[in-house]
Write an enzyme that holds these catalytic residues in place. Structure first.
Site, mmCIF file in Angstrom:
data_model
loop_
_atom_site.group_PDB
_atom_site.id
_atom_site.type_symbol
_atom_site.label_atom_id
_atom_site.label_comp_id
_atom_site.label_asym_id
_atom_site.label_seq_id
_atom_site.Cartn_x
_atom_site.Cartn_y
_atom_site.Cartn_z
ATOM 1 N N LYS A 79 -60.905 21.325 -13.503
ATOM 2 C CA LYS A 79 -62.014 20.735 -12.742
ATOM 3 C C LYS A 79 -61.592 20.546 -11.287
ATOM 4 O O LYS A 79 -60.440 20.161 -11.019
ATOM 5 C CB LYS A 79 -62.393 19.391 -13.386
ATOM 6 C CG LYS A 79 -63.640 18.751 -12.795
ATOM 7 C CD LYS A 79 -64.021 17.493 -13.578
ATOM 8 C CE LYS A 79 -65.244 16.790 -13.017
ATOM 9 N NZ LYS A 79 -65.632 15.597 -13.786
ATOM 10 N N SER A 154 -70.340 15.259 -15.318
ATOM 11 C CA SER A 154 -70.071 16.045 -14.142
ATOM 12 C C SER A 154 -69.163 17.255 -14.358
ATOM 13 O O SER A 154 -69.123 18.136 -13.502
ATOM 14 C CB SER A 154 -69.453 15.148 -13.074
ATOM 15 O OG SER A 154 -68.198 14.652 -13.500
ATOM 16 N N SER A 178 -68.377 12.194 -18.452
ATOM 17 C CA SER A 178 -68.342 13.523 -17.830
ATOM 18 C C SER A 178 -67.571 14.600 -18.565
ATOM 19 O O SER A 178 -67.652 15.762 -18.192
ATOM 20 C CB SER A 178 -67.797 13.418 -16.411
ATOM 21 O OG SER A 178 -68.814 12.973 -15.558
HETATM 22 N N1 GLN Z 1 -72.789 10.591 -15.171
HETATM 23 C C1 GLN Z 1 -71.983 9.437 -14.925
HETATM 24 C C2 GLN Z 1 -71.988 9.124 -13.445
HETATM 25 O O1 GLN Z 1 -72.698 9.750 -12.756
HETATM 26 C C3 GLN Z 1 -70.582 9.684 -15.396
HETATM 27 C C4 GLN Z 1 -69.782 10.524 -14.483
HETATM 28 C C5 GLN Z 1 -68.378 10.703 -14.883
HETATM 29 O O2 GLN Z 1 -67.993 10.425 -16.017
HETATM 30 N N2 GLN Z 1 -67.583 11.149 -13.930
HETATM 31 O O3 GLN Z 1 -71.334 8.250 -12.977
#
Ligand code: GLN
Length: 500
Positions: A79, A154, A178
């Site tokens: 990532k 994400s 994410s």
């Molecule tokens: N979708 C969640 C957020 O926007 C989780 C994101 C994540 O785990 N990095 O914060």
């Protein structure tokens, strides 16, 4: 069968026996990226030349008779918020578009020491804020099962590249879901380890009290294998877990006859789509068939989890991202008269709308007049949620629920309504608040063929139970064997992200 289609535990023995070379395996992965990534757009950067160079070095070592390492020759995608020395690491932000880290993250160092080969950096929501990869400043990633749908986020690029067979496995990061939510949307296995189990040294911090790095792969065994390589104490992460770790692949016994599975009733509330609920109920039946005892439990405070999460994560993000000031690295606006305006204009131009929203929210909840009302309250809720989990883990070995309330949604469907987007993480956020591990494993498909994920949670640092239950379920079902038909449209365009 092509080499890029194999799972880690299938490819490894072939490389060990020198039936195939590392170069052949990596080449097939790179060919796959070249053929398909113009459509999927999972990668921001493809490190083809570097990967082939490393592959040749690995083959030379094996030919000399050196013993193969635990992940020898496996193509991994990282990532793009995890630092790779000499390879740009953007966090999918314009702000760091040309940032080339001078050091490797601990996880990258450990994977490479174990013989894995980095083939590229994957797309994500900018600085890991989002649930669909549409907040990437680069481009959106497509869901390989249906190109009109999002891959989740994400870590959307890390999920899409694994199911599209453009990498053997990948790393994602998970602050509120994410890893697990995109794993569920793309029909793969994604593991968020316990807080502190895997070092975050070299991860671009989002909400440091919850951030974790974890593996994303095509099955549970692969996840266990990768976890073994990356987990364990690192003095460069102050929250690192110092104790001895179990043998994670050794605990994969498909026998769960003495296991009690708790189902939090709050995870089956309104908002859960019928198809996901049906698949989840069938999964429970399967577990009972395998001899597990399924009981209903309650986590009374989790209904406040999402609200607490967005207060805490935005507060921490506003502090973490203060380092992006245009002074030492990253984007710097031209033509500003003094340093204050240079910082303000650089941030204004270099950061995307969701990131700005979180910084504004975070600054607000931390302000002198508001922090008691919002930030401190959110911390109290967080403690109550942790207590809820501790209490149920006295009665149950693990908990289960759906990973996300729906299957992958259409691109553009939720971009105009941030709250709706946030709801996609309603089941994944509680484990982050409590610091416990969670895994998403495939548990079905809806009538349009979109994958559905089952989330399993366990007590803190009890990844062994988590993996054992996940493995038993997986071995008794076929959902993890599903493959999207990416041939359709594959001829339309070729070439992935920027090549280096
Ligand atoms: N979708 C969640 C957020 O926007 C989780 C994101 C994540 O785990 N990095 O914060």
């Amino acid at each position: 069968m092509k080499l890029n289609e194999l799972r880690a535990h299938e490819l490894l023995p072939m490389i060990e026996r020198q039936e195939v070379t590392v170069e052949e395996a990596v080449t097939e992965t790179l060919d796959r990226i070249a053929a398909i990534d113009g459509i999927i757009k999972a990668y921001i950067t493809v490190t083809g030349e570097r990967a082939l160079q490393r592959a040749k070095e690995a083959d030379a070592r094996l030919r000399k008779g050196e013993p193969p390492r635990p992940l020898e020759g496996l193509s991994v995608a990282i990532k793009d918020n995890i630092c790779t020395k000499g390879v740009r690491t953007t966090g999918a932000s314009r702000y760091l578009e040309d940032f080339i880290p001078p050091y490797d993250a601990t996880v990258v160092e450990r994977l490479e020491d174990a013989g894995a080969i980095v083939v590229g950096k994957t797309n994500m929501d900018e600085f890991a804020m989002g649930s669909s990869t549409e907040n990437s400043a680069m481009f959106p990633t497509k869901n390989p099962w249906n190109l009109k749908r999002v891959p989740g986020g994400s870590s959307g690029g890390s999920a899409a590249c694994v199911i599209a067979e453009e990498a053997v496995f990948s790393l994602g990061s998970d602050t509120g879901g994410s890893i697990r939510q995109p794993a569920s949307f793309c029909g793969i296995v994604g593991l968020k380890p316990s807080y502190g189990l895997v070092s975050r040294y070299g991860l671009i911090g989002y909400a440091s009290s919850m951030d974790q790095i974890g593996p994303m792969a095509r099955d549970v065994k692969d996840c266990a294998l990768i976890l073994q390589a990356i987990a364990g104490y690192d003095q460069r992460d102050s929250q690192s877990y110092p104790n001895e770790l179990p043998d994670y692949t050794g605990c994969l016994i498909p026998d769960i006859r003495n296991i009690t599975v708790g189902v939090p009733k709050e995870f089956l509330d309104e908002g859960l789509s019928k198809t996901v609920k049906d698949a989840f109920m069938k999964a429970l039946e399967k577990l009972e068939e395998l001899g597990a005892k399924v009981v209903e439990v309650s986590l009374p405070h989790v209904r406040h989890a999402l609200a607490a999460y967005y207060v805490i994560s935005s507060a921490e993000a506003s502090s973490n991202l203060a380092r992006l000031d245009g002074v030492r690295y990253g984007y710097r606006a031209a033509g500003c008269e003094d340093s204050a305006s240079m910082m303000a204009v650089s941030r204004g131009e270099g950061l995307g709308p969701e990131v700005k929203r979180r910084i504004v929210l975070g600054t607000y909840v931390l302000s002198e007049e508001n922090h008691k009302k919002y930030f401190n309250e959110a911390l109290k809720v967080r403690s109550l949620i942790s207590q809820d989990f501790q209490e149920v883990f006295e009665m149950c070995d693990c908990l289960m629920g759906p990973t996300s309330p729906t299957v992958a949604f259409e691109a553009g469907e939720k971009t105009r309504n941030p709250l709706e987007m946030y709801l996609s993480d309603v089941y994944t956020v509680p484990p982050n608040l409590a610091g416990i591990p969670g895994i998403s494993v495939p548990c079905g498909f809806d009538e349009e063929g979109m994958p559905i994920g089952l989330q399993i949670m366990a007590g803190q640092y009890d990844e062994a139970t988590l993996l054992r239950v996940a493995y038993a379920f997986e071995q008794a079902t076929d959902f993890h064997k599903g493959r999207p038909d990416t041939q359709k449209g594959a001829h339309e365009s070729a070439g992935g992200g920027r090549s280096v």
